[in-house]
Write an enzyme that holds these catalytic residues in place. Structure first.
Site, PDB file in Angstrom:
ATOM      1  N   LYS A  46      39.836 -29.963   3.909  1.00  0.00           N
ATOM      2  CA  LYS A  46      38.507 -30.177   3.313  1.00  0.00           C
ATOM      3  C   LYS A  46      37.672 -31.167   4.114  1.00  0.00           C
ATOM      4  O   LYS A  46      36.458 -31.188   4.028  1.00  0.00           O
ATOM      5  CB  LYS A  46      38.646 -30.665   1.872  1.00  0.00           C
ATOM      6  CG  LYS A  46      39.369 -31.997   1.745  1.00  0.00           C
ATOM      7  CD  LYS A  46      39.464 -32.466   0.304  1.00  0.00           C
ATOM      8  CE  LYS A  46      40.537 -31.774  -0.504  1.00  0.00           C
ATOM      9  NZ  LYS A  46      41.925 -32.033  -0.051  1.00  0.00           N
ATOM     10  N   HIS A  58      47.171 -39.906  -4.750  1.00  0.00           N
ATOM     11  CA  HIS A  58      46.079 -40.166  -3.813  1.00  0.00           C
ATOM     12  C   HIS A  58      45.380 -41.436  -4.296  1.00  0.00           C
ATOM     13  O   HIS A  58      44.935 -41.499  -5.448  1.00  0.00           O
ATOM     14  CB  HIS A  58      45.101 -38.990  -3.775  1.00  0.00           C
ATOM     15  CG  HIS A  58      44.202 -39.009  -2.580  1.00  0.00           C
ATOM     16  ND1 HIS A  58      43.396 -40.092  -2.286  1.00  0.00           N
ATOM     17  CD2 HIS A  58      44.002 -38.117  -1.585  1.00  0.00           C
ATOM     18  CE1 HIS A  58      42.726 -39.847  -1.174  1.00  0.00           C
ATOM     19  NE2 HIS A  58      43.077 -38.661  -0.718  1.00  0.00           N
ATOM     20  N   GLU A  60      48.562 -36.884   3.436  1.00  0.00           N
ATOM     21  CA  GLU A  60      47.474 -35.902   3.559  1.00  0.00           C
ATOM     22  C   GLU A  60      46.226 -36.575   4.131  1.00  0.00           C
ATOM     23  O   GLU A  60      45.179 -36.620   3.477  1.00  0.00           O
ATOM     24  CB  GLU A  60      47.142 -35.318   2.179  1.00  0.00           C
ATOM     25  CG  GLU A  60      48.292 -34.600   1.504  1.00  0.00           C
ATOM     26  CD  GLU A  60      48.031 -34.370   0.018  1.00  0.00           C
ATOM     27  OE1 GLU A  60      46.943 -34.721  -0.479  1.00  0.00           O
ATOM     28  OE2 GLU A  60      48.929 -33.842  -0.655  1.00  0.00           O
TER      29      GLU A  60
HETATM   30  N1  PLP Z   1      44.366 -34.973  -0.327  1.00  0.00           N
HETATM   31  C1  PLP Z   1      43.616 -34.709  -1.418  1.00  0.00           C
HETATM   32  C2  PLP Z   1      44.272 -34.031  -2.571  1.00  0.00           C
HETATM   33  C3  PLP Z   1      42.259 -35.070  -1.464  1.00  0.00           C
HETATM   34  O1  PLP Z   1      41.527 -34.809  -2.564  1.00  0.00           O
HETATM   35  C4  PLP Z   1      41.684 -35.705  -0.326  1.00  0.00           C
HETATM   36  C5  PLP Z   1      40.284 -36.103  -0.334  1.00  0.00           C
HETATM   37  O2  PLP Z   1      39.547 -35.978  -1.271  1.00  0.00           O
HETATM   38  C6  PLP Z   1      42.494 -35.938   0.807  1.00  0.00           C
HETATM   39  C7  PLP Z   1      43.836 -35.569   0.758  1.00  0.00           C
HETATM   40  C8  PLP Z   1      41.975 -36.586   2.050  1.00  0.00           C
HETATM   41  O3  PLP Z   1      41.637 -37.899   1.818  1.00  0.00           O
HETATM   42  P1  PLP Z   1      41.162 -38.848   3.003  1.00  0.00           P
HETATM   43  O4  PLP Z   1      40.100 -38.163   3.741  1.00  0.00           O
HETATM   44  O5  PLP Z   1      40.720 -40.075   2.325  1.00  0.00           O
HETATM   45  O6  PLP Z   1      42.363 -39.148   3.861  1.00  0.00           O
END
Ligand code: PLP
Length: 422
Positions: free
Chosen positions: A79, A207, A284
């Site tokens: 994402k 998270h 993640e």
């Molecule tokens: N994993 C999940 C389930 C998330 O919702 C997000 C971000 O919203 C991420 C990983 C990635 O987070 P970050 O960009 O802070 O590392």
């Protein structure tokens, strides 16, 4: 020559983006290319905003991640940046992927990534998306509710489930806990329900919020995960996976620094999930990998001066805004100060300035109303760094504007990372 252009590589799904990657010769850089493009565009009236990506950053971030947390395997959060070239490089570097939807699963699987390298990390999934995961061998999936367990028991009974815990994330830039995460005292009930339904829970995830500003949140969440792990083992689940989520900093000069966060995590892992405990640990990360990859250059398309008692205030209208690349700015506390591409014969006066995006919406503003900038004119260029995380993946075509065109670059020594997966 400063750079040579490779044959465009088709790295998305059939019919999807075809990205042209520029291979940088020694001495060249993405930053120099930004300036070169500005120069070229300034010779014409075509001054669209554009983005340049430096894929070499991904290899460096990957090295830093593994060095700081050698026990943690990164599963990149798609994402954050779903450019086919970015995903291709990461898959060749050996990361796994965190997918949030059928669309992201399709994109990653179509690259030839094995389903075992994917976690479907959205605790509330549409049934047809669960069915897609089931029919394509994606087993690891997160959940945090009884209703999700019932769907999985019916539509993907062989899934390996990961229970998402609630975390204290109120100080993070993008808190997530209002939406997701089971409270500690509810976890026993969920684990028992899973057992009754014949669904296997293999691990715990959490998270701490994207843009986490409190490293200790990781320490607390890892301690909580241990507690629920033990509960799962008592109930008879084969608990063997800990997923510490995302939340790591991406931008330069972000406090707390990544290494400080990693030290808190390593200490907590050593205490609660020591080496030799047989538990696989994954994360993640999104913005940690993505943020520094992209730079955006945008053009001043309009200007107004407001004369106030305190002096001059300047308003500029630029051709990229919160509906295209800058949606993330709405959540950021710090003001992003752009580089001004203009030479001055002496140190220029600075004026409180407002940067308005190109749409007719007054919400479309890049930062506060008093950014201190030298006086600009229509046609001048501004550059924003660290624009590779949650930028084009958040963009819309509101008011008919489109996301800036992207140019991808790679250092020549890393171009093999764009090859198809073996
Ligand atoms: N994993 C999940 C389930 C998330 O919702 C997000 C971000 O919203 C991420 C990983 C990635 O987070 P970050 O960009 O802070 O590392």
């Amino acid at each position: 020559p400063e750079s040579c252009i490779q044959t465009p590589k088709k790295v998305g799904s059939p019919g999807e983006l075809e990205e042209q990657v520029i291979c940088l010769e020694p001495g060249a850089s993405a930053w120099k290319l930004v300036h070169k493009k500005i120069q070229q565009l300034s010779d014409s009236d075509e001054r669209d905003a554009f983005m340049v990506a430096d894929l070499g950053v991904l290899a460096e971030q990957h090295r830093l991640f593994l060095k700081a947390m050698p026990r943690v395997a990164p599963f990149f959060a798609v994402k954050c940046n779903n450019s086919p070239s970015v995903l291709k490089v990461l898959s060749n570097l050996g990361t796994g992927f965190d997918c949030a939807s059928r669309g992201e699963l399709e994109q990653i699987l179509s690259m030839g990534v094995a389903p075992t390298r994917i976690i479907y990390a959205n605790p509330c999934k549409q049934i047809s998306h669960i069915q897609y995961a089931a029919s394509h061998g994606v087993q690891l999936m997160t959940f945090d509710s009884e209703e999700e367990l019932a769907k999985v028991a019916k539509f993907h009974p062989t899934a390996r489930l990961v229970l998402r815990l609630w975390t204290q994330d109120s100080k993070s830039l993008f808190p997530l806990s209002a939406k997701f995460g089971a409270s500690l005292d509810y976890c026993g009930h969920l684990l028992n329900t899973a057992k009754d339904l014949g669904v296997t829970v293999v691990g715990i995830c959490f998270h701490v919020g994207s843009g986490c500003q409190t490293p200790q949140s990781f320490g607390q969440a890892i301690a909580d995960a241990r507690h629920v792990f033990d509960l799962g083992l008592q109930i008879g689940h084969p608990m063997s996976l800990l997923d510490i989520g995302g939340g790591f900093p991406g931008k330069k000069n972000f406090e707390p620094v990544f290494e400080e966060m990693a030290a808190v995590i390593n200490r907590a892992l050593d205490q609660y999930f020591p080496e030799g405990s047989g538990v696989e640990i994954i994360a993640e990360p999104g913005r940690f990998y993505g943020a520094k990859v992209c730079t955006v250059a945008l053009n001043v398309i309009g200007k107004k001066e407001v004369v106030e008692q305190g002096g001059r205030r300047l308003m500029y209208y630029v051709n990229d805004g919160i509906y295209t690349s800058f949606g993330l700015m709405l959540r950021e506390k710090e003001t992003r100060i752009p580089h001004v591409v203009k030479s001055f014969s002496c140190k220029p006066l600075l004026y409180p300035s407002t940067l308005w995006g190109p749409t007719c919406d007054a919400f479309d503003r890049l930062g506060p109303t008093d950014i201190l900038l030298p006086e600009l004119h229509v046609g001048d260029w501004l550059i924003f760094e660290d624009m590779g995380a949650y930028t084009h993946t958040l963009s819309s075509n509101f008011n008919g504007f489109t996301q800036p065109e992207m140019t991808f670059t790679t250092p020549s020594e890393l171009q093999d990372l764009l090859n198809p997966l073996p």
